[in-house]
Design a protein around this motif. Structure first.
Motif, PDB file in Angstrom:
ATOM      1  N   GLY A  98       0.786  -1.225   0.000  1.00  0.00           N
ATOM      2  CA  GLY A  98       0.000   0.000   0.000  1.00  0.00           C
ATOM      3  C   GLY A  98       0.821   1.280   0.000  1.00  0.00           C
ATOM      4  O   GLY A  98       0.344   2.340   0.407  1.00  0.00           O
ATOM      5  N   ILE A  99       2.088   1.188  -0.397  1.00  0.00           N
ATOM      6  CA  ILE A  99       2.892   2.411  -0.534  1.00  0.00           C
ATOM      7  C   ILE A  99       3.286   2.550  -2.004  1.00  0.00           C
ATOM      8  O   ILE A  99       3.253   1.575  -2.747  1.00  0.00           O
ATOM      9  N   PRO A 100       3.623   3.784  -2.425  1.00  0.00           N
ATOM     10  CA  PRO A 100       3.946   3.963  -3.839  1.00  0.00           C
ATOM     11  C   PRO A 100       5.077   3.054  -4.317  1.00  0.00           C
ATOM     12  O   PRO A 100       6.094   2.906  -3.643  1.00  0.00           O
ATOM     13  N   VAL A 101       4.838   2.440  -5.453  1.00  0.00           N
ATOM     14  CA  VAL A 101       5.841   1.563  -6.061  1.00  0.00           C
ATOM     15  C   VAL A 101       6.389   2.247  -7.306  1.00  0.00           C
ATOM     16  O   VAL A 101       5.627   2.575  -8.225  1.00  0.00           O
ATOM     17  N   ILE A 102       7.679   2.486  -7.298  1.00  0.00           N
ATOM     18  CA  ILE A 102       8.341   3.103  -8.448  1.00  0.00           C
ATOM     19  C   ILE A 102       9.149   2.001  -9.128  1.00  0.00           C
ATOM     20  O   ILE A 102      10.031   1.398  -8.507  1.00  0.00           O
ATOM     21  N   VAL A 103       8.820   1.722 -10.367  1.00  0.00           N
ATOM     22  CA  VAL A 103       9.515   0.636 -11.056  1.00  0.00           C
ATOM     23  C   VAL A 103      10.663   1.213 -11.883  1.00  0.00           C
ATOM     24  O   VAL A 103      10.461   2.070 -12.740  1.00  0.00           O
ATOM     25  N   SER A 104      11.856   0.738 -11.572  1.00  0.00           N
ATOM     26  CA  SER A 104      13.032   1.161 -12.329  1.00  0.00           C
ATOM     27  C   SER A 104      13.133   0.296 -13.585  1.00  0.00           C
ATOM     28  O   SER A 104      12.975  -0.925 -13.516  1.00  0.00           O
ATOM     29  N   ILE A 105      13.363   0.938 -14.719  1.00  0.00           N
ATOM     30  CA  ILE A 105      13.442   0.183 -15.979  1.00  0.00           C
ATOM     31  C   ILE A 105      14.680   0.573 -16.775  1.00  0.00           C
ATOM     32  O   ILE A 105      15.197   1.686 -16.652  1.00  0.00           O
ATOM     33  N   ALA A 106      15.137  -0.369 -17.588  1.00  0.00           N
ATOM     34  CA  ALA A 106      16.291  -0.083 -18.450  1.00  0.00           C
ATOM     35  C   ALA A 106      16.156  -0.848 -19.763  1.00  0.00           C
ATOM     36  O   ALA A 106      15.433  -1.839 -19.848  1.00  0.00           O
ATOM     37  N   ALA A 107      16.870  -0.347 -20.762  1.00  0.00           N
ATOM     38  CA  ALA A 107      16.906  -1.005 -22.067  1.00  0.00           C
ATOM     39  C   ALA A 107      18.244  -1.702 -22.213  1.00  0.00           C
ATOM     40  O   ALA A 107      19.267  -1.202 -21.760  1.00  0.00           O
ATOM     41  N   GLU A 108      18.212  -2.888 -22.828  1.00  0.00           N
ATOM     42  CA  GLU A 108      19.469  -3.614 -23.021  1.00  0.00           C
ATOM     43  C   GLU A 108      20.129  -3.257 -24.347  1.00  0.00           C
ATOM     44  O   GLU A 108      21.322  -3.053 -24.435  1.00  0.00           O
ATOM     45  N   GLU A 109      19.314  -3.236 -25.412  1.00  0.00           N
ATOM     46  CA  GLU A 109      19.878  -3.034 -26.746  1.00  0.00           C
ATOM     47  C   GLU A 109      19.510  -1.679 -27.325  1.00  0.00           C
ATOM     48  O   GLU A 109      20.376  -0.874 -27.623  1.00  0.00           O
ATOM     49  N   THR A 110      18.222  -1.456 -27.479  1.00  0.00           N
ATOM     50  CA  THR A 110      17.806  -0.199 -28.118  1.00  0.00           C
ATOM     51  C   THR A 110      16.880   0.590 -27.203  1.00  0.00           C
ATOM     52  O   THR A 110      16.132   0.013 -26.405  1.00  0.00           O
ATOM     53  N   PRO A 111      16.915   1.916 -27.326  1.00  0.00           N
ATOM     54  CA  PRO A 111      16.069   2.763 -26.477  1.00  0.00           C
ATOM     55  C   PRO A 111      14.582   2.449 -26.641  1.00  0.00           C
ATOM     56  O   PRO A 111      13.788   2.744 -25.753  1.00  0.00           O
ATOM     57  N   ASN A 112      14.243   1.817 -27.751  1.00  0.00           N
ATOM     58  CA  ASN A 112      12.845   1.464 -27.982  1.00  0.00           C
ATOM     59  C   ASN A 112      12.269   0.559 -26.888  1.00  0.00           C
ATOM     60  O   ASN A 112      11.074   0.557 -26.614  1.00  0.00           O
ATOM     61  N   GLU A 113      13.170  -0.199 -26.246  1.00  0.00           N
ATOM     62  CA  GLU A 113      12.709  -1.077 -25.162  1.00  0.00           C
ATOM     63  C   GLU A 113      12.092  -0.270 -24.025  1.00  0.00           C
ATOM     64  O   GLU A 113      11.178  -0.732 -23.353  1.00  0.00           O
ATOM     65  N   PHE A 114      12.604   0.950 -23.826  1.00  0.00           N
ATOM     66  CA  PHE A 114      12.015   1.818 -22.798  1.00  0.00           C
ATOM     67  C   PHE A 114      10.538   2.077 -23.117  1.00  0.00           C
ATOM     68  O   PHE A 114       9.685   2.053 -22.238  1.00  0.00           O
ATOM     69  N   ASN A 133      16.218   4.192 -15.816  1.00  0.00           N
ATOM     70  CA  ASN A 133      17.623   3.979 -15.485  1.00  0.00           C
ATOM     71  C   ASN A 133      18.430   4.149 -16.772  1.00  0.00           C
ATOM     72  O   ASN A 133      18.644   3.197 -17.521  1.00  0.00           O
ATOM     73  N   ILE A 134      18.848   5.377 -17.002  1.00  0.00           N
ATOM     74  CA  ILE A 134      19.638   5.679 -18.209  1.00  0.00           C
ATOM     75  C   ILE A 134      21.088   5.948 -17.811  1.00  0.00           C
ATOM     76  O   ILE A 134      21.822   6.664 -18.471  1.00  0.00           O
TER      77      ILE A 134
END
Lengths: 311, 278
Positions: A98-114, A133-134
């Protein structure tokens, strides 16, 4: 004696309301469950998950960590189960807190994955925000997105159009000018910047004449990088309008306060979680006590309130 | 598992650079399983930054003991901590030896220790003492043999191996293990009085099967796993890796298994030899 009112620790990051400004930094808190025996997770302002990629990643070779003076190097290499398994296996526990969840994300190959990841997470109501996560130094890239003004602007602009959720750009300190990159993130439409990710570093075993990390190089964190982080928060604060989430070697209330005074709206506890899993909880209490003692009703009385030495 | 302040009862030299640290903790004493460890903050400040993971060596009443070797700054500082002082500890951590499997009492345990790897095996021997474990201890030389008397006091048969031959079998402890296994056919072993090394007798009688438990340097564990595979017996191995958090969060201490990387601190430190990829 006049009875003081309990200080208000609420802060706002974009459209995200936090009951207090203390978060835990990506990669240092797993998916929160790892810490449930050691602290009351519900007390946290927000949880930032370990970085998720589109596909599962097994990460780098071991050794993946090594201790350095007042710090540590890591080269985990974004080991994670991938977005599908994250949603199936990790999110249900986070959701229950019940607290805010911030999901960290990253791309492996191309920025399109973001873009794919943002679209996917945008559909999930329990995801409060996304941290881009850049700036991870462990992807064996020649250049990180957040080491280039144009790349940062472009990426943030693209993903901004895909979600109305709070977007945080996490930036690398390994740059000539942090303010230029922070401004680019702001122009792209980021709701906040997270300063700083780890600094690239290396350590050598002189007896074996080998690198101490399996991946040769890694990211430096811990108290050793705190002065760098505080300076970057202060520099960015003077130039940008969006909130700053400050991090880098925060070990206790006093080090957290440095970041607020330098200009942070919120802070993240990182490496300290490995050593004292209760650090974030202790900082929430310590911050409240500091505000009481200094007659501060709101955090706006603290953030960026740096005075000149001889004022 | 919990984060607690514990009072040091004693912290003294055993031999060479090896030391015993004993502290009081009802909680850890109550919950600890052989093979688990505690993660100790050796100073109040941040230098050195990380905790030091040490295997639980024994539990007596409320007293918990660990053994450590002074190897670097962290253990050097730990060696200066005095009885009466308090240490910040996380524990008990990790996944220990399975000494309670339904088969255990029908198996003869063979414990193979390399160097400081004896530490968790003494605790295990205590749990398995009714099964009369055979303990094989390997070290560089006689001076580095640890815990011999403790194993004997628990009723274990102990065989030694040293690189320089200063005591026991001259050679690797895993070569000794091979000899022991080959002289004691698994299913049909009747009586094995073969003088393996110093004339100590090994397993007596009953057609029991063996199970291996080991802790020590990585190459030694690899050899134990290989021998276990050749003899089609199970081995439980306690691994060591560089750790940062010790609670499965940072993913720093992973090991390759048949189902992908697993954390030594949380999924381990004890793994079945069949599970690991070498």
């Amino acid at each position: 004696m006049v009875k003081q009112m309990k200080p208000n620790l609420n802060v706002k990051i974009g459209n995200l309301d936090l009951k207090n400004p203390v978060m835990v930094a990506s990669g240092t808190f797993g998916y929160a469950r790892e810490f449930e025996d050691f602290m009351d997770l519900k007390k946290l302002g927000a949880i930032v998950t370990k970085t998720i990629t589109l596909k599962a990643r097994q990460g780098n070779l071991t050794p993946r960590t090594c201790e350095t003076p007042a710090g540590m190097l890591n080269s985990i290499g974004l080991e994670n189960p991938g977005i599908d398994k994250f949603i199936q296996e990790k999110l249900p526990f986070l959701r229950k807190l019940g607290i805010p969840v911030i999901v960290s994300i990253a791309a492996e190959e191309t920025p399109n994955e973001f873009a794919i990841l943002v679209k996917r997470l945008d559909q999930i109501s329990e995801v409060s925000a996304m941290e881009l996560n850049i700036s991870c130094p462990n992807l064996q890239k020649n250049k990180l997105i957040s080491q280039d003004v144009k790349d940062t602007l472009e990426l943030v602009s693209v993903v901004r159009k895909l979600t109305s959720k709070c977007l945080i750009a996490k930036l690398s300190p390994s740059v000539t000018s942090i303010t230029q990159i922070a401004l680019a993130a702001q122009s792209g439409g980021a709701d906040a910047v997270a300063l700083i990710n780890t600094l690239g570093g290396m350590s050598i075993d002189v007896h074996k004449r080998t690198p101490k990390l399996g991946a040769w190089v890694g990211g430096l964190s811990g108290p050793a990088i705190r002065p760098i982080a505080v300076k970057m928060v202060w520099e960015a604060y003077n130039k940008i309008k969006i909130p700053i989430i400050g991090m880098g070697g925060i070990m206790d209330t006093e080090s957290a306060l440095e970041f607020f005074i330098a200009g942070a709206t919120a802070i993240s506890v990182g490496t300290a979680n490995f050593i004292n899993p209760q650090t974030s909880q202790e900082i929430i209490t310590g911050l409240e006590q500091y505000m009481l003692k200094n007659n501060m009703q709101n955090l706006s009385a603290l953030t960026g309130r740096l005075k000149a030495c001889k004022a | 598992m919990a984060q607690i302040k514990v009072k040091i009862i004693s912290n003294s030299r055993v031999s060479g650079n090896y030391r015993h640290l004993e502290f009081e903790s009802g909680l850890i004493a109550k919950h600890a399983i052989a093979g688990q460890f505690v993660n100790i903050k050796v100073v109040d400040g941040w230098e050195p930054l990380l905790r030091r993971p040490l295997s639980i060596h024994s539990v007596k009443g409320q007293k918990v003991k660990v053994i450590y070797e002074i190897l670097g700054k962290g253990t050097q500082i730990l060696s200066t901590r005095k009885p009466g002082e308090f240490l910040d500890i996380l524990g008990p951590l990790g996944n220990g030896f399975n000494s309670l499997s339904p088969n255990t009492h029908h198996l003869t345990p063979i414990l193979i220790a390399g160097g400081i790897g004896v530490a968790p095996l003494v605790f295990l021997a205590e749990k398995l003492k009714l099964s009369k474990p055979l303990v094989l201890i390997g070290a560089m030389s006689k001076k580095q043999i640890l815990c011999l008397q403790e194993f004997k006091a628990l009723g274990c048969t102990v065989e030694l191996a040293t690189d320089d031959g200063s005591v026991g079998f001259k050679g690797r402890v895993t070569d000794l293990l091979r000899i022991v296994l080959e002289q004691t056919p698994l299913e049909t072993r009747q009586k094995s009085r073969s003088a393996v090394t110093s004339g100590n007798l090994f397993l007596t009688g009953q057609a029991k099967r063996v199970e291996l438990f080991s802790c020590g340097p990585h190459p030694m564990l690899k050899a134990v796993a290989q021998i276990a595979g050749e003899h089609k017996i199970n081995a439980q191995l306690s691994l060591e890796e560089h750790m940062a958090c010790g609670i499965g969060a940072c993913l720093g201490c992973v090991v390759a298994t048949k189902s992908g990387y697993k954390t030594v601190c949380k999924d381990g430190p004890v793994f079945s030899s069949e599970e690991l990829v070498w």
